[in-house]
Design an enzyme around this catalytic site. Structure first.
Site, PDB file in Angstrom:
ATOM      1  N   GLY A 167      -0.217 -31.591   5.155  1.00 27.96           N
ATOM      2  CA  GLY A 167      -0.610 -32.076   6.525  1.00 27.96           C
ATOM      3  C   GLY A 167      -1.590 -33.822   6.528  1.00 27.96           C
ATOM      4  N   ASP A 168      -2.709 -33.633   7.068  1.00 30.51           N
ATOM      5  CA  ASP A 168      -3.598 -34.987   7.039  1.00 30.51           C
ATOM      6  C   ASP A 168      -4.836 -34.390   6.070  1.00 30.51           C
ATOM      7  OD1 ASP A 168      -4.484 -37.695   8.561  1.00 30.51           O
ATOM      8  OD2 ASP A 168      -6.237 -36.163   8.192  1.00 30.51           O
ATOM      9  N   LYS A 208      -4.746 -23.322  -3.626  1.00 35.82           N
ATOM     10  CA  LYS A 208      -5.345 -22.136  -3.321  1.00 35.82           C
ATOM     11  C   LYS A 208      -4.497 -21.138  -2.676  1.00 35.82           C
ATOM     12  CE  LYS A 208      -8.679 -25.164  -2.233  1.00 35.82           C
ATOM     13  NZ  LYS A 208      -9.349 -25.520  -1.323  1.00 35.82           N
ATOM     14  N   ASP A 261      -1.567 -29.691  -3.517  1.00 39.05           N
ATOM     15  CA  ASP A 261      -1.705 -28.243  -2.857  1.00 39.05           C
ATOM     16  C   ASP A 261      -0.793 -27.238  -3.014  1.00 39.05           C
ATOM     17  OD1 ASP A 261      -4.184 -28.740  -1.729  1.00 39.05           O
ATOM     18  OD2 ASP A 261      -3.704 -29.015   0.218  1.00 39.05           O
ATOM     19  N   MET A 306      -4.561 -21.553  10.680  1.00 40.82           N
ATOM     20  CA  MET A 306      -5.032 -20.482   9.635  1.00 40.82           C
ATOM     21  C   MET A 306      -5.354 -19.292  10.376  1.00 40.82           C
ATOM     22  SD  MET A 306      -7.226 -22.813   7.019  1.00 40.82           S
ATOM     23  CE  MET A 306      -8.106 -23.878   8.115  1.00 40.82           C
TER      24      MET A 306
END
Ligand SMILES: C[S@@+](CC[C@H](N)C(=O)[O-])C[C@H]1O[C@@H](n2cnc3c(N)ncnc32)[C@H](O)[C@@H]1O
Length: 255
Positions: A99-100, A67, A47, A179
């Site tokens: 993160g997870d 993204k 990511d 977010m």
């Protein structure tokens, strides 16, 4: 028994995809299992939120599936198809996610797509920013007498026009919003409507565990005005609740 630090104790198997949590950023917040899989993978699909220090020196081929806002990269369908294709080429694949993998990260969608294609998949937990960002900024999510539960919410609606799924105010619950950095002015009125008091402390923690980590504190009533003095860069987590007031007395990570 602790794994020895020189020998991989769970090497990545060919034809398998490992959905691995990379933690909030700092390489030393990876789990040992994640590290072993990264060291033995043929290919790593990562990511944009994963720190380059984590994959920069790996022997594996690295593919950026990030993204970023305004640029959807491969798109979720493209990422799912790529993972299936790499596993069918009999490679050992690590899908490295910030993160997870199962916390607001679409990891479960990737796992479902792999299952549908008959590709073996294992999931490795990571330290979620929803837990690490408050802690590193000196904010406990629960504290006896102040909060005995917490709720992690995405400010990014799943469908256009939908509001974030924020619960009504409870004085003993901490709210963690992911977010939400660029949309503060949109969800703030929703908090007021749900009974959150103007005096309630709020903190933003930016780039937790990265060298550029920062945090700032305000209240619900003042935060839009205060925001003008603080450039808010993503990624950031908002923490809302009385526990924020403990920040000055608890250890904070110094970048
Ligand atoms: C798509 S969600 C993925 C969450 C991830 N699965 C997790 O468990 O942390 C991305 C959001 O996580 C938060 N985030 C991720 N890393 C962060 C960090 N190092 N510091 C602060 N917030 C972070 C931000 O709210 C960001 O917008």
């Amino acid at each position: 028994m602790l794994p020895t630090l020189t020998e991989p104790h769970r090497p990545a198997r060919r034809g398998t995809v490992y959905l691995v949590g990379a933690g909030p950023g700092a390489p030393d917040l990876l789990t040992i299992r994640a590290l072993r899989l990264l060291q033995t993978a043929d290919v790593v699909v990562h990511d944009s939120l994963v720190a380059p220090e984590i994959y920069g020196e790996l022997a594996a081929r690295c593919i950026d599936a990030g993204k970023r806002s305004g640029d959807h990269g491969l798109g979720q369908d493209g990422i799912n198809a790529l993972l299936v294709q790499l596993a069918q080429e009999n490679l050992a694949v690590v899908r490295l996610k910030g993160g997870d993998p199962y916390v607001l990260g679409r990891g479960s969608e990737e796992a479902l797509a792999l299952a549908a294609a008959g590709v073996p998949c294992e999931v490795v937990p990571g330290v979620s920013s929803s837990l690490a960002a408050p802690l590193l900024a000196g904010i406990p999510l629960t504290h006896r007498g102040l909060a005995d539960s917490f709720c992690v919410v995405s400010a990014h609606p799943q469908h256009e026009g939908q509001l974030p799924d924020i619960p009504p105010f409870s004085p003993r619950r901490t709210l963690v919003i992911l977010m939400g950095v660029h949309t503060l002015s949109q969800w703030l009125p929703q908090l007021h409507a749900l009974g959150y008091p103007e005096t309630l402390p709020l903190a933003f923690v930016l780039r937790a565990s990265w060298p550029q980590a920062r945090a700032w504190q305000s209240t619900l009533g003042r935060c839009l005005v205060d925001l003008e003095q603080h450039a808010l860069a993503s990624p950031a987590v908002a923490i809302i609740g009385e526990v924020v007031s403990l920040r000055d007395r608890l250890p904070q990570e110094q970048p």
